[in-house]
Design a protein around this motif. Structure first.
Motif, PDB file in Angstrom:
ATOM      1  N   ILE A  27      22.078 -22.715  35.452  1.00 56.43           N
ATOM      2  CA  ILE A  27      21.304 -23.382  36.487  1.00 56.43           C
ATOM      3  C   ILE A  27      21.889 -24.746  36.845  1.00 56.43           C
ATOM      4  N   PHE A  28      22.620 -25.358  35.946  1.00 57.16           N
ATOM      5  CA  PHE A  28      23.207 -26.677  36.197  1.00 57.16           C
ATOM      6  C   PHE A  28      24.586 -26.585  36.851  1.00 57.16           C
ATOM      7  N   ILE A  29      25.130 -25.358  36.921  1.00 59.41           N
ATOM      8  CA  ILE A  29      26.532 -25.213  37.318  1.00 59.41           C
ATOM      9  C   ILE A  29      26.747 -24.289  38.517  1.00 59.41           C
ATOM     10  N   PHE A 220      22.950 -13.698  37.155  1.00 59.16           N
ATOM     11  CA  PHE A 220      23.316 -13.697  35.743  1.00 59.16           C
ATOM     12  C   PHE A 220      23.047 -15.022  35.042  1.00 59.16           C
ATOM     13  N   ALA A 221      22.489 -15.980  35.801  1.00 58.48           N
ATOM     14  CA  ALA A 221      21.977 -17.196  35.163  1.00 58.48           C
ATOM     15  C   ALA A 221      20.577 -16.950  34.621  1.00 58.48           C
ATOM     16  N   GLY A 282      24.024 -30.416  38.198  1.00 59.19           N
ATOM     17  CA  GLY A 282      22.970 -31.170  37.519  1.00 59.19           C
ATOM     18  C   GLY A 282      23.407 -32.589  37.196  1.00 59.19           C
ATOM     19  N   ALA A 283      24.645 -32.750  36.735  1.00 60.59           N
ATOM     20  CA  ALA A 283      25.163 -34.083  36.421  1.00 60.59           C
ATOM     21  C   ALA A 283      25.339 -34.907  37.690  1.00 60.59           C
ATOM     22  N   GLN A 284      25.785 -34.254  38.756  1.00 62.12           N
ATOM     23  CA  GLN A 284      25.940 -34.932  40.044  1.00 62.12           C
ATOM     24  C   GLN A 284      24.582 -35.450  40.534  1.00 62.12           C
ATOM     25  N   LYS A 295      24.768 -38.968  33.758  1.00 66.36           N
ATOM     26  CA  LYS A 295      25.732 -37.979  33.253  1.00 66.36           C
ATOM     27  C   LYS A 295      25.460 -37.666  31.786  1.00 66.36           C
ATOM     28  N   ASN A 296      25.180 -38.705  30.997  1.00 67.53           N
ATOM     29  CA  ASN A 296      24.899 -38.511  29.572  1.00 67.53           C
ATOM     30  C   ASN A 296      23.574 -37.780  29.371  1.00 67.53           C
ATOM     31  N   ILE A 297      22.590 -38.103  30.201  1.00 63.81           N
ATOM     32  CA  ILE A 297      21.298 -37.419  30.112  1.00 63.81           C
ATOM     33  C   ILE A 297      21.471 -35.935  30.389  1.00 63.81           C
ATOM     34  N   THR A 298      22.241 -35.623  31.429  1.00 62.42           N
ATOM     35  CA  THR A 298      22.483 -34.219  31.778  1.00 62.42           C
ATOM     36  C   THR A 298      23.225 -33.496  30.667  1.00 62.42           C
TER      37      THR A 298
END
Length: 450
Positions: A27-29, A220-221, A282-284, A295-298
Motif C-alpha cells: 500500500i505504501f509502494i 496482490f497488495a 507513503g514516504a513522499q 521519511k523516518n516515520i514512514t
C-alpha cells in the motif's frame, strides 16, 4: 479436522490474521507504478476500488468454502476435495516454492531495507562475508534474523504467534489511520485533488485493458486474505467466525487502502506520486507534511507492517505443508506435531529454511512476479469449485449470493487474459513453475518415500 490441533482462536484473533496478513508494504509502494500506467488520479482510485471489489468477492467466496470445509490447509484442501489430488498438489507445490515463501522473503527484505533507513549500517553494500561467490550483506543478515525470529515465536505455540499478530496488526492499522488523519488535517488540498482527479478520460478497450493490467499491483497488495483458511482447524466456531473474519478483515483493509490513496491524491501532485523516490509514495506523502522526519516515520510504519504481514504468513503457511505431508503428498516428517505446543514444527522450520535460501539467492522477487499469474489462476479455479461443491453437497452451513463468486471469476479471468496478452513475461514462466509440479507429483506418488 485433525485431532492434532485445538480450536483456540477467537473471532478477534481471526480478523487480526486476515487484515494483518493483507497489510504489508504494498500500500505504501504500488500506487507509484499504477499511476504511471493509468496516467490519471481518477483511474488510480478506480483501480483500487475495483481491486477492493474483487478482493471482497474472492474473500466472501472463500468464506462459504471455509464455513463448510473446516479443516486446516485451506485452499489446498478445497482443491483436493472439490477436484483431485493433482490440482491440490500443484497449488501446494507452487505455494511452497514461491507464492507463500517468496512473498515472505520479499516482505522480510523490505523490513530490513526500511530498518536500514534508521540504521544505515544495514544495507546491500556492507558485507559481513565476501569470499568469492559467497557474499552476505548486513541487509541479508537482518532479513534472515527476522525470518528465524518470527518462526521461533510461532514454534512456541499458536497463541504466541497470534499475540504477536494482534499487537502488530493493531499497531499498523492505527499507524495507517494516523497517516490518513495527518494527511487530511495537515496536507490535504482540494485544489491538488481536483487537478489529480479531474482529467479528460476517453473510455475505450485500450483503457479497460490498461486498467486490467495495472490492477495487479493493487490486487496482490491485499489478496493474502486466504491465509486465514490455512489455520481453519484452529479457529473456534469456524462456521460462524471464518466468514465474519474474512468479511470484516478484508473490508477494513479495502477501506483503509481507498482512504490512504485518496490522501495521496489530496496531498501530492500526480507527478510526485508517479516519481516517488524508490517508489515509496507513503514516504513522499509524510515528507511533504513533516519534512525529513516524515521519511523516518514512514520507515518505522512500513517495518511494523512488514513484520506483522510476515508473521501472519509464516504462521498460516506452515499448516499447508503439514496437511500435504499428512496426505503423503510432501515430506512425511513435515506432518509432525509438537505435542506440547500443538504446532507443526517441522513444517514451520522447513518453510523457514526455504525462505532463507530465497533471501540468500536474491532472485525471489523475479520468481514472485512469475507466479503472481499462476496464483490468480488458482484463485479462479478454487472459486469456480464453489459451484462444484454446491452441486455435490446440497446442505450447506453457510451460503453467499452468486454475485460474489461470479463477479470474481469474470473479473479475475479478464485480468488473466489481459496479462497473457500484454505481459507474457508474467505468464509463461509462472505456468512453467506450476506445471513443473506435474512430474514431481507422479514421482512423489510412486516414490518409496511416501
Amino acid at each position: 479436522m485433525s485431532k492434532d490441533f485445538k480450536r483456540t482462536l477467537s473471532l478477534t484473533d481471526s480478523i487480526s490474521v486476515v487484515s494483518g496478513s493483507m497489510i504489508g508494504c504494498g500500500i505504501f509502494i504500488v500506487s507509484a507504478d499504477i499511476s504511471r500506467q493509468v496516467q490519471s488520479g481518477f483511474l488510480l482510485i478506480l483501480v483500487w476500488m475495483l481491486a477492493g471489489f474483487i478482493t471482497l468477492c474472492g474473500a466472501l467466496s472463500f468464506a462459504e468454502l471455509a464455513a463448510n470445509i473446516t479443516e486446516e490447509g485451506g485452499q489446498y484442501v478445497y482443491l483436493k476435495k472439490i477436484f483431485n489430488e493433482k490440482i491440490a498438489f500443484l497449488y501446494g507445490w507452487t505455494t511452497f516454492l514461491v507464492i507463500q515463501t517468496g512473498t515472505i522473503a520479499a516482505v522480510c527484505v523490505a523490513f530490513s531495507k526500511f530498518l536500514g533507513i534508521l540504521l544505515p549500517c544495514i544495507n546491500t553494500h556492507t558485507f559481513v562475508i565476501n569470499c568469492g561467490f559467497i557474499k552476505l550483506t548486513t541487509q541479508q543478515i537482518c532479513a534472515l534474523t527476522t525470518v528465524v525470529l518470527i518462526s521461533f515465536l510461532n514454534s512456541r505455540g499458536i497463541k504466541h504467534g497470534v499475540i504477536t499478530q494482534n499487537i502488530f496488526t493493531v499497531t499498523k492499522v492505527l499507524s495507517i489511520i494516523g497517516i490518513i488523519t495527518a494527511g487530511l488535517f495537515f496536507g490535504f488540498n482540494w485544489h491538488t485533488i481536483h487537478q489529480n482527479v479531474h482529467m479528460p478520460i476517453s473510455i475505450n478497450m485500450h483503457l479497460i485493458n490498461t486498467i486490467a493490467t495495472a490492477i495487479v499491483g493493487a490486487l496482490f497488495a491485499s489478496i493474502t486474505w486466504n491465509n486465514i483458511t490455512f489455520i481453519a482447524g484452529e479457529i473456534k466456531e469456524p462456521t460462524k467466525n471464518i466468514p465474519k473474519a474474512l468479511a470484516y478483515g478484508s473490508g477494513l483493509v479495502v477501506l483503509l487502502y481507498l482512504l490512504i490513496n485518496t490522501i495521496y491524491l489530496g496531498v501530492l501532485p500526480l507527478e510526485s506520486i508517479q516519481n516517488a523516490p524508490e517508489e515509496i509514495v507513503g514516504a513522499q506523502l509524510m515528507s511533504a507534511i513533516f519534512g525529513t522526519a516524515g521519511k523516518n516515520i514512514t520507515a518505522l510504519i512500513i517495518m511494523i507492517s512488514a513484520f506483522g504481514c510476515a508473521n501472519g504468513m509464516i504462521l498460516a503457511g506452515s499448516r499447508v505443508y503439514y496437511k500435504m505431508a499428512k496426505d503423503r503428498a510432501f515430506f512425511r516428517p513435515l506432518a509432525a506435531i509438537n505435542r506440547t505446543t500443538k504446532v507443526p514444527v517441522n513444517s514451520l522450520w522447513a518453510q523457514c529454511l526455504w525462505i532463507c535460501i530465497l533471501i540468500l539467492w536474491g532472485n525471489y522477487t523475479q520468481l514472485l512476479d512469475f507466479v503472481i499469474y499462476a496464483s490468480l489462476i488458482f484463485y479462479i479455479i478454487t472459486t469456480a469449485g464453489l459451484f462444484v461443491y454446491r452441486a455435490k453437497h446440497k446442505k450447506l452451513n453457510f451460503r453467499i449470493s452468486n454475485l460474489y463468486p461470479i463477479s470474481f471469476i469474470v473479473l479475475a479471468t479478464y485480468i488473466v487474459i489481459c496479462l497473457s496478452i500484454y505481459k507474457p513475461l508474467y505468464t509463461i514462466p509462472g505456468l512453467l513453475i506450476t506445471l513443473a509440479g506435474i512430474p514431481v507429483f507422479h514421482i512423489w506418488k510412486n516414490s518409496s518415500v511416501n
